[in-house]
Design a protein around this motif. Sequence first.
Motif, mmCIF file in Angstrom:
data_model
loop_
_atom_site.group_PDB
_atom_site.id
_atom_site.type_symbol
_atom_site.label_atom_id
_atom_site.label_comp_id
_atom_site.label_asym_id
_atom_site.label_seq_id
_atom_site.Cartn_x
_atom_site.Cartn_y
_atom_site.Cartn_z
ATOM 1 N N PRO A 44 0.806 -1.223 0.000
ATOM 2 C CA PRO A 44 0.000 0.000 0.000
ATOM 3 C C PRO A 44 0.841 1.276 0.000
ATOM 4 O O PRO A 44 0.415 2.301 -0.526
ATOM 5 C CB PRO A 44 -0.824 -0.128 1.291
ATOM 6 C CG PRO A 44 -0.983 -1.612 1.469
ATOM 7 C CD PRO A 44 0.334 -2.181 1.026
ATOM 8 N N ASP A 45 2.071 1.209 0.585
ATOM 9 C CA ASP A 45 2.932 2.391 0.602
ATOM 10 C C ASP A 45 3.821 2.476 -0.644
ATOM 11 O O ASP A 45 4.757 3.279 -0.700
ATOM 12 C CB ASP A 45 3.804 2.408 1.852
ATOM 13 C CG ASP A 45 4.789 1.239 1.904
ATOM 14 O OD1 ASP A 45 4.811 0.414 0.964
ATOM 15 O OD2 ASP A 45 5.549 1.154 2.886
ATOM 16 N N SER A 46 3.551 1.610 -1.635
ATOM 17 C CA SER A 46 4.226 1.602 -2.945
ATOM 18 C C SER A 46 5.561 0.847 -2.968
ATOM 19 O O SER A 46 6.233 0.825 -3.998
ATOM 20 C CB SER A 46 4.454 3.025 -3.478
ATOM 21 O OG SER A 46 3.221 3.696 -3.651
ATOM 22 N N GLU A 47 5.964 0.231 -1.864
ATOM 23 C CA GLU A 47 7.206 -0.549 -1.890
ATOM 24 C C GLU A 47 7.042 -1.747 -2.814
ATOM 25 O O GLU A 47 6.062 -2.498 -2.722
ATOM 26 C CB GLU A 47 7.574 -1.038 -0.487
ATOM 27 C CG GLU A 47 8.876 -1.842 -0.471
ATOM 28 C CD GLU A 47 9.215 -2.432 0.883
ATOM 29 O OE1 GLU A 47 10.400 -2.719 1.122
ATOM 30 O OE2 GLU A 47 8.283 -2.592 1.701
ATOM 31 N N LYS A 48 8.017 -1.937 -3.695
ATOM 32 C CA LYS A 48 7.961 -3.021 -4.677
ATOM 33 C C LYS A 48 9.049 -4.056 -4.381
ATOM 34 O O LYS A 48 10.196 -3.698 -4.138
ATOM 35 C CB LYS A 48 8.158 -2.477 -6.093
ATOM 36 C CG LYS A 48 7.097 -1.474 -6.518
ATOM 37 C CD LYS A 48 7.385 -0.925 -7.909
ATOM 38 C CE LYS A 48 6.347 0.108 -8.326
ATOM 39 N NZ LYS A 48 6.650 0.678 -9.665
ATOM 40 N N LEU A 49 8.658 -5.323 -4.415
ATOM 41 C CA LEU A 49 9.603 -6.400 -4.138
ATOM 42 C C LEU A 49 9.365 -7.566 -5.092
ATOM 43 O O LEU A 49 8.231 -7.798 -5.543
ATOM 44 C CB LEU A 49 9.451 -6.902 -2.696
ATOM 45 C CG LEU A 49 9.781 -5.934 -1.559
ATOM 46 C CD1 LEU A 49 9.381 -6.559 -0.224
ATOM 47 C CD2 LEU A 49 11.258 -5.577 -1.563
ATOM 48 N N PHE A 50 10.441 -8.300 -5.393
ATOM 49 C CA PHE A 50 10.339 -9.572 -6.093
ATOM 50 C C PHE A 50 10.583 -10.671 -5.069
ATOM 51 O O PHE A 50 11.189 -10.440 -4.022
ATOM 52 C CB PHE A 50 11.387 -9.674 -7.203
ATOM 53 C CG PHE A 50 11.271 -8.630 -8.274
ATOM 54 C CD1 PHE A 50 10.136 -8.548 -9.063
ATOM 55 C CD2 PHE A 50 12.298 -7.727 -8.492
ATOM 56 C CE1 PHE A 50 10.023 -7.586 -10.051
ATOM 57 C CE2 PHE A 50 12.201 -6.759 -9.485
ATOM 58 C CZ PHE A 50 11.054 -6.691 -10.269
ATOM 59 N N LEU A 51 10.152 -11.884 -5.376
ATOM 60 C CA LEU A 51 10.460 -13.003 -4.495
ATOM 61 C C LEU A 51 11.961 -13.258 -4.520
ATOM 62 O O LEU A 51 12.585 -13.280 -5.585
ATOM 63 C CB LEU A 51 9.714 -14.262 -4.942
ATOM 64 C CG LEU A 51 8.188 -14.235 -4.840
ATOM 65 C CD1 LEU A 51 7.620 -15.598 -5.221
ATOM 66 C CD2 LEU A 51 7.733 -13.853 -3.436
#
Length: 338
Positions: free
Chosen positions: A197-204
């Motif tokens: 929701p805070d826009s943090e983007k992650l990949f596995l």
Amino acid sequence: MTDKRTPLDFDAIRAAAVGNYVSTIFPAAGISFTKAAHQHQACPMCGGSDRFRCDDKRGEGTWICSQCGAGNGFMLVQQYTCLDVYETNKLIAGAIGIDATSEVTDEQRAQWQSQQVEREAADKAEKRQARIDAASRAQSIWNNAKPAADDHPYLLRKNVSAIGLRQDSSDNLIISMHYYSADKQQTTLVNLQTIAPDSEKLFLKGGLVSGAYFTIGSPAMFSGGVILICEGYATGATVFDAMSYSLPVIVAFNANNLIPVAQSIRAQYPDHRIIICADDDSATAAKLRDKDIADGKEPKPLIEYNTGIHKAQQAAISINGEIVTPSFDILDIDKDAA
């Protein structure tokens, strides 16, 4: 007096440096990390926050920066210090306390080569297993997620809809990442990108990213003969909407992935018109160039600092495709062609 440099055994120095970059060599060169080396943090070269990490594969000081690219420890020391190859080797030798002028025997060379082969084989096996594990986790997460809601905070900020996305119990958006195998001629789910929701983007962790992509649009749309490729989901959804939901859009997730993704799509659609919709990072580019000038470095052409445009150009050239900048004026033609 003579200006002739004392001969150095570069092979001996680089072999001895393995395993010593993070603990000894980088600090000696003035390269410091604010966090653990493998964590995302400020880049020692371009200064960008949270875009650099040193994974130190095989003990060679390997690193990745979303702005500067990637390389090994020797390259990082050389680029950071602006020294030539000789002086860089001399600095490294001094840092690890070896006699850089000593003779290296054939037995030592054979031993180093054998150790290198073993390290590479172990690294390859570890990476392959990590990708298998990540793909399995991705499938499980995807299967247990619900369709994403359009009122997700990230989507509201970007003013786009949830097209083919899912959402987990922690309200993270989930975007599936697929990889096309030319040998098997099939596409499989290999990874996920999550957007909090805070826009943090992650990949596995450990999952395949290079060449993996997400498709916005139905399979039938590919019959129109035009395919669009962009970096992130929000850009892709915006372009998809601008094209009245008529053309398929491929999301590559980041600028460095544009080339492998474009090549994958070209392999699947050799006769299609493929257009790279570039992100324009001109504001960041100007700041990075100014920083190099302020640091006394020879500035590169401005376009090389503009990662979005520069990588998009390279991707278009690699597949004989086209590129458009954020105005996307050329795409008005495509609405009628679709």
